[in-house]
Write an enzyme that holds these catalytic residues in place. Structure first.
Site, short mmCIF file in Angstrom:
data_model
loop_
_atom_site.label_atom_id
_atom_site.label_comp_id
_atom_site.label_asym_id
_atom_site.label_seq_id
_atom_site.Cartn_x
_atom_site.Cartn_y
_atom_site.Cartn_z
N GLU A 256 0.89 -1.17 0.00
CA GLU A 256 0.00 0.00 0.00
C GLU A 256 0.91 1.21 0.00
OE1 GLU A 256 -3.17 -0.30 -0.17
OE2 GLU A 256 -3.38 -2.42 0.31
N CYS A 295 -3.04 8.67 3.42
CA CYS A 295 -2.74 8.10 2.10
C CYS A 295 -3.92 8.27 1.16
CB CYS A 295 -2.39 6.63 2.25
SG CYS A 295 -3.65 5.74 3.17
P1 NAP Z 1 8.35 5.02 4.63
O1 NAP Z 1 9.48 5.91 4.94
O2 NAP Z 1 8.41 4.24 3.38
O3 NAP Z 1 8.23 4.04 5.89
C1 NAP Z 1 7.21 3.11 5.98
C2 NAP Z 1 7.62 1.99 6.89
O4 NAP Z 1 8.70 1.28 6.28
C3 NAP Z 1 8.14 2.44 8.24
O5 NAP Z 1 7.69 1.54 9.21
C4 NAP Z 1 9.64 2.36 8.07
O6 NAP Z 1 10.31 2.14 9.28
C5 NAP Z 1 9.75 1.14 7.20
N1 NAP Z 1 11.01 1.03 6.48
C6 NAP Z 1 11.71 2.02 5.89
N2 NAP Z 1 12.80 1.50 5.28
C7 NAP Z 1 12.77 0.16 5.51
C8 NAP Z 1 13.61 -0.93 5.16
N3 NAP Z 1 14.71 -0.74 4.43
N4 NAP Z 1 13.28 -2.17 5.58
C9 NAP Z 1 12.16 -2.39 6.31
N5 NAP Z 1 11.33 -1.39 6.67
C10 NAP Z 1 11.62 -0.14 6.27
O7 NAP Z 1 6.96 5.79 4.61
P2 NAP Z 1 6.38 6.80 5.72
O8 NAP Z 1 7.14 8.07 5.57
O9 NAP Z 1 6.29 6.16 7.04
O10 NAP Z 1 4.89 6.98 5.21
C11 NAP Z 1 4.52 7.93 4.28
C12 NAP Z 1 4.18 7.29 2.97
O11 NAP Z 1 3.32 6.17 3.18
C13 NAP Z 1 3.42 8.21 2.06
O12 NAP Z 1 3.98 8.13 0.80
C14 NAP Z 1 2.00 7.64 2.04
O13 NAP Z 1 1.32 7.82 0.83
C15 NAP Z 1 2.23 6.21 2.27
N6 NAP Z 1 1.05 5.61 2.92
C16 NAP Z 1 0.30 4.77 2.20
C17 NAP Z 1 -0.81 4.19 2.78
C18 NAP Z 1 -1.67 3.24 2.03
O14 NAP Z 1 -2.50 2.59 2.63
N7 NAP Z 1 -1.49 3.12 0.74
C19 NAP Z 1 -1.14 4.47 4.10
C20 NAP Z 1 -0.33 5.36 4.81
C21 NAP Z 1 0.77 5.92 4.20
P3 NAP Z 1 11.04 3.33 10.09
O15 NAP Z 1 9.96 4.24 10.52
O16 NAP Z 1 11.68 2.61 11.19
O17 NAP Z 1 11.99 3.97 9.12
#
Ligand code: NAP
Length: 519
Positions: A256, A295
């Protein structure tokens, strides 16, 4: 200040090694720390598979439903405390916090009811049986059984309660143990939520483990019966999907990700009508609710060219009335962004969009007035409404998600064909909205944009008083979308279980097959 604990290998354990700081985005103060260094991730995965899995698979759907009921009741019992924590750690207003926490409770409770509906069985039938041979004696039936692996759930920072609950509800009802990994920056709420469930004795050992911090090398230990459900940015998703062992073992990966959700105002909608008011309310809500960090928030607003001036005036009036400041203050309707990094990203994104859009309201930067808090300390961003200078030429608005209080008006010619083509430029979304009372226009829009979106919200005068807005994800409808949105699918009642189930075709004697799982 407290250190968040990890729930692994059957107990809550204090973190050790390097810890990350979790802040209050209103003041910048550090309020908690967490970390996962030193945790044996291979053992965590094995504990889920070997201890949680058998316990869950031994239960019927009705018993798993009862387990989810115990969970939602435990979460509901600490609802006020969770709201307070979300205000401090996520910068949520109380209303924003309730959106996340009540969303978690509602989803757990919906799946509890649906578990009860499935009853005292452990296998789900998938569709009707059918004749495979010359006569009905040779019979086929698809069944859905729980996979014998563990589900890793990686969540985004914006919904620490709901994100965890919606994934866990589906996995647990399917009979699959999970390892929850909330985003580090906002893990406080997730930790407290799970602790409420374990304190209540709602979960068998190994059913849910929690990592507050990095997953370390956990994903390298996933195998053929495991799955990964990821919510977050498309960039992180791309990294995770490509992992060698996930590809080698066909580990199921559900993503997602980002989405440039569109709202289309139909040419029939007159200013001041009920549908118009719904459109204005829904767009303004999506720009400001959770400071635009949803999102599903509307990012692209398609408005017939001859209605643009009226739409801008109505949206500016409504959005400007939103009081911004300390989210714990009762007057305040919009708090800060969750972290300083998000704020900086959003400001950079606004500068990017400004190269092809004009500002209708706002600018990159803090609001002029902040209620109840000092300027310059928190992660505040004023709401921004853009208008594309040239809809046909605009590119970035269809490519770059500004994950904050920001949306862009795209004037269009009022035809469904043009609107459909513009929506499709987003290359796949979680949800798109069509505001119209003209059935022919709505039909043409559904046909044009359904292939590009996981969900369509059809706003009209008739449903306005019951609508929760396009930004609300409901457990009975699927959540997810094609292309840019990640290609995933969650929720949607029993559809949400399929990530965790194996669909197996049975072929044999009809009398035997029909008796195997007769209820
Ligand atoms: P993110 O930086 O991609 O992080 C998401 C999750 O992935 C966090 O728990 C992060 O952990 C983890 N993560 C990052 N790098 C990783 C790796 N190399 N290995 C394993 N896990 C890893 O995104 P975000 O900034 O939290 O969220 C914002 C984005 O999410 C926006 O683009 C939004 O559109 C999207 N979003 C989508 C939905 C949906 O349902 N489609 C819902 C909500 C948000 P850490 O925090 O520990 O870095």
């Amino acid at each position: 200040m407290r250190n968040l604990e990890n729930h692994v290998l059957g107990s809550w354990r204090a973190p050790s090694g390097r810890l990350a700081d979790l802040t209050d985005p209103t003041t910048g103060a550090v309020i908690a720390r967490c970390g996962t260094e030193g945790i044996d991730m291979k053992a965590v995965a094995a504990y889920g598979r070997d201890v949680g899995g058998p316990a869950l698979r031994a239960m019927t759907f009705a018993q798993r439903g009862a387990m989810l009921e115990a969970c939602w009741k435990a979460v509901h019992a600490i609802r006020e405390e969770l709201i307070e924590l979300a205000v401090r750690n996520s910068g949520n207003t109380r209303k924003d916090a309730k959106f996340d926490i009540d969303g978690a409770i509602a989803t757990l409770s919906a799946y509890a009811v649906w578990g009860n509906e499935l009853g005292d069985t452990q296998v789900m039938l998938d569709g009707e049986g059918l004749q495979l041979g010359r006569t009905p004696r040779f019979w086929g039936q698809h069944v859905l059984v729980p996979r014998e692996g563990v589900a890793v759930h990686v969540n985004a920072f914006n919904f620490p309660a709901w994100g965890l609950a919606e994934k866990a509800a589906c996995a647990l009802l399917a009979g699959v143990p999970c390892i929850e990994k909330p985003a580090t920056a906002t893990a406080v709420v997730a930790e407290r939520l799970l602790r409420a469930c374990t304190d209540a004795g709602a979960l068998p050992p190994g059913a849910v483990q929690l990592l507050c911090g990095s997953v370390g090398d956990l994903l390298d230990h996933l195998g053929p019966q495991d799955c990964l459900a990821f919510t977050g940015s498309a960039d992180t998703a791309l990294k995770l999907r490509g992992k060698e062992n996930l590809l080698r073992w066909s580990v199921r990966v559900n993503v997602e990700a980002d989405s440039l959700n569109a709202a289309v105002l139909g040419p029939d909608v007159a200013p001041g009508s009920e549908t118009w008011n719904l459109f204005v309310r829904d767009v303004a809500t999506d720009v400001t609710q959770k400071a635009g960090q949803k999102c599903t928030a509307i990012r692209r607003i398609l408005v017939p060219a001859d209605r643009v001036a009226d739409a801008e005036a109505a949206l500016v009036e409504r959005i400007s009335s939103v009081v911004i400041g300390d989210p714990s203050n009762d007057e305040v309707r919009m708090g800060p962004l969750a972290t300083a990094a998000q704020r900086d990203d959003i400001r950079a994104g606004i500068a990017k969009l400004a190269t092809e859009c004009d500002f209708v309201m706002g600018a990159a930067g803090e609001p002029d007035a902040l209620v109840g808090c000092e300027k310059g300390k928190g992660c505040f961003q004023r709401p921004v409404l853009f208008r594309a200078k040239d809809t046909a030429a605009a590119k970035l608005v269809h490519e770059h998600e500004v994950f904050g209080p920001c949306a862009t008006i795209l004037p269009y010619d009022g035809s469904a064909a043009s609107a459909g083509a513009i929506v499709a430029k987003g290359k796949g979304g979680l949800v798109a909205s069509v505001f119209s009372d003209d059935r022919e226009f709505v039909r043409a829009m559904v046909v044009a944009i359904a292939p590009w979106n996981g969900r369509l919200y059809l706003g009209s005068g008739k449903m306005a008083d019951q609508s929760l807005g396009p930004g609300t994800v409901l457990p009975g409808s699927v959540h997810g979308g094609p292309g840019r949105a990640g290609g995933g699918e969650e929720l949607g009642k029993f559809r949400g279980l399929s990530l965790y189930q194996q669909r197996t075709a049975l072929q044999g004697d009809r009398a035997v097959i029909e008796k195997l799982f007769a209820r």
